[in-house]
Design a protein around this motif. Structure first.
Motif, PDB file in Angstrom:
ATOM      1  N   GLY A  13      -8.126  12.790   0.746  1.00 61.05           N
ATOM      2  CA  GLY A  13      -9.430  12.551   0.129  1.00 61.05           C
ATOM      3  C   GLY A  13      -9.504  11.199  -0.558  1.00 61.05           C
ATOM      4  N   ALA A  14      -8.419  10.814  -1.222  1.00 55.94           N
ATOM      5  CA  ALA A  14      -8.385   9.525  -1.913  1.00 55.94           C
ATOM      6  C   ALA A  14      -8.509   8.365  -0.928  1.00 55.94           C
ATOM      7  N   LEU A  15      -8.056   8.587   0.298  1.00 57.08           N
ATOM      8  CA  LEU A  15      -8.069   7.521   1.303  1.00 57.08           C
ATOM      9  C   LEU A  15      -9.199   7.658   2.313  1.00 57.08           C
ATOM     10  N   LYS A  16     -10.170   8.524   2.028  1.00 54.44           N
ATOM     11  CA  LYS A  16     -11.226   8.792   3.016  1.00 54.44           C
ATOM     12  C   LYS A  16     -12.044   7.552   3.371  1.00 54.44           C
ATOM     13  N   ASP A  17     -12.180   6.617   2.455  1.00 50.21           N
ATOM     14  CA  ASP A  17     -12.962   5.413   2.727  1.00 50.21           C
ATOM     15  C   ASP A  17     -12.106   4.201   3.074  1.00 50.21           C
ATOM     16  N   ALA A  18     -10.800   4.404   3.183  1.00 52.35           N
ATOM     17  CA  ALA A  18      -9.887   3.291   3.483  1.00 52.35           C
ATOM     18  C   ALA A  18     -10.073   2.822   4.923  1.00 52.35           C
ATOM     19  N   LYS A  19      -9.820   1.543   5.111  1.00 51.52           N
ATOM     20  CA  LYS A  19      -9.875   0.970   6.455  1.00 51.52           C
ATOM     21  C   LYS A  19      -8.461   0.928   7.015  1.00 51.52           C
ATOM     22  N   PRO A  21      -5.838   0.188  10.421  1.00 51.24           N
ATOM     23  CA  PRO A  21      -4.499   0.467   9.889  1.00 51.24           C
ATOM     24  C   PRO A  21      -4.259  -0.209   8.538  1.00 51.24           C
ATOM     25  N   ILE A  22      -3.399   0.427   7.743  1.00 50.39           N
ATOM     26  CA  ILE A  22      -2.932  -0.147   6.484  1.00 50.39           C
ATOM     27  C   ILE A  22      -1.539  -0.673   6.766  1.00 50.39           C
ATOM     28  N   LYS A  23      -1.374  -1.976   6.577  1.00 49.19           N
ATOM     29  CA  LYS A  23      -0.158  -2.651   7.041  1.00 49.19           C
ATOM     30  C   LYS A  23       0.921  -2.878   5.992  1.00 49.19           C
ATOM     31  N   THR A  24       0.561  -2.779   4.703  1.00 49.81           N
ATOM     32  CA  THR A  24       1.547  -3.076   3.654  1.00 49.81           C
ATOM     33  C   THR A  24       1.375  -2.119   2.469  1.00 49.81           C
ATOM     34  N   PRO A  25       2.413  -2.012   1.628  1.00 47.83           N
ATOM     35  CA  PRO A  25       2.283  -1.196   0.414  1.00 47.83           C
ATOM     36  C   PRO A  25       1.143  -1.680  -0.484  1.00 47.83           C
ATOM     37  N   ASP A  26       0.954  -2.997  -0.577  1.00 51.26           N
ATOM     38  CA  ASP A  26      -0.135  -3.525  -1.410  1.00 51.26           C
ATOM     39  C   ASP A  26      -1.494  -3.107  -0.871  1.00 51.26           C
ATOM     40  N   GLU A  27      -1.662  -3.118   0.439  1.00 50.14           N
ATOM     41  CA  GLU A  27      -2.922  -2.664   1.039  1.00 50.14           C
ATOM     42  C   GLU A  27      -3.151  -1.180   0.744  1.00 50.14           C
ATOM     43  N   LEU A  28      -2.077  -0.399   0.770  1.00 45.60           N
ATOM     44  CA  LEU A  28      -2.201   1.030   0.499  1.00 45.60           C
ATOM     45  C   LEU A  28      -2.644   1.263  -0.941  1.00 45.60           C
ATOM     46  N   LEU A  29      -2.029   0.592  -1.884  1.00 48.68           N
ATOM     47  CA  LEU A  29      -2.427   0.743  -3.290  1.00 48.68           C
ATOM     48  C   LEU A  29      -3.867   0.280  -3.494  1.00 48.68           C
ATOM     49  N   ALA A  30      -4.247  -0.802  -2.838  1.00 52.50           N
ATOM     50  CA  ALA A  30      -5.618  -1.306  -2.963  1.00 52.50           C
ATOM     51  C   ALA A  30      -6.630  -0.319  -2.384  1.00 52.50           C
ATOM     52  N   PHE A  61       5.152   1.438   7.677  1.00 50.69           N
ATOM     53  CA  PHE A  61       3.908   0.724   7.949  1.00 50.69           C
ATOM     54  C   PHE A  61       3.926   0.148   9.357  1.00 50.69           C
ATOM     55  N   PRO A  62       2.763   0.044  10.001  1.00 47.74           N
ATOM     56  CA  PRO A  62       1.437   0.344   9.490  1.00 47.74           C
ATOM     57  C   PRO A  62       1.105   1.829   9.587  1.00 47.74           C
ATOM     58  N   PHE A  63       0.253   2.290   8.671  1.00 48.73           N
ATOM     59  CA  PHE A  63      -0.284   3.646   8.735  1.00 48.73           C
ATOM     60  C   PHE A  63      -1.600   3.595   9.490  1.00 48.73           C
ATOM     61  N   LYS A  64      -1.813   4.579  10.367  1.00 46.74           N
ATOM     62  CA  LYS A  64      -3.018   4.604  11.197  1.00 46.74           C
ATOM     63  C   LYS A  64      -4.091   5.550  10.673  1.00 46.74           C
ATOM     64  N   SER A  65      -3.732   6.421   9.705  1.00 46.59           N
ATOM     65  CA  SER A  65      -4.711   7.385   9.191  1.00 46.59           C
ATOM     66  C   SER A  65      -4.300   7.891   7.811  1.00 46.59           C
ATOM     67  N   ALA A  66      -5.273   8.458   7.110  1.00 41.70           N
ATOM     68  CA  ALA A  66      -4.998   9.059   5.804  1.00 41.70           C
ATOM     69  C   ALA A  66      -4.050  10.243   5.955  1.00 41.70           C
ATOM     70  N   LYS A  67      -4.208  11.004   7.033  1.00 37.42           N
ATOM     71  CA  LYS A  67      -3.333  12.147   7.281  1.00 37.42           C
ATOM     72  C   LYS A  67      -1.885  11.695   7.431  1.00 37.42           C
ATOM     73  N   GLU A  68      -1.680  10.593   8.130  1.00 30.34           N
ATOM     74  CA  GLU A  68      -0.321  10.074   8.318  1.00 30.34           C
ATOM     75  C   GLU A  68       0.301   9.684   6.973  1.00 30.34           C
TER      76      GLU A  68
END
Length: 79
Positions: A13-19, A21-30, A61-68
């Motif tokens: 749910g927290a990542l539902k609006d995330a774009k 793939p997320i490629k780095t830890p900093d992108e994930l926190l952002a 990384f990279p993560f392809k989805s919030a579920k992953e």
């Protein structure tokens, strides 16, 4: 719903609006609504995004989805 399932759902749910793939830890926190302070809580278990980041590896990384993301975090956190 188990604590594991509840935390998993909260991470997704927290990542539902995330774009992705997320490629780095900093992108994930952002991508988290409150950055490193984002909290997931179920029963007596509480997990912040900063805590979750401690169980991730550069090779995740990279993560392809919030579920992953949620799958990896709950597995590594031992939930």
């Amino acid at each position: 719903m188990s604590i594991r399932d509840e935390i998993h759902a909260q991470i997704e749910g927290a990542l539902k609006d995330a774009k992705f793939p997320i490629k780095t830890p900093d992108e994930l926190l952002a991508a988290m609504p409150q950055g490193a302070a984002t909290r997931c809580k179920a029963g007596d278990c509480e997990l912040t995004a900063a805590d979750a980041g401690k169980v991730l590896k550069e090779t995740d990384f990279p993560f392809k989805s919030a579920k992953e993301v949620a799958d990896v975090i709950v597995e590594r956190a031992g939930l």
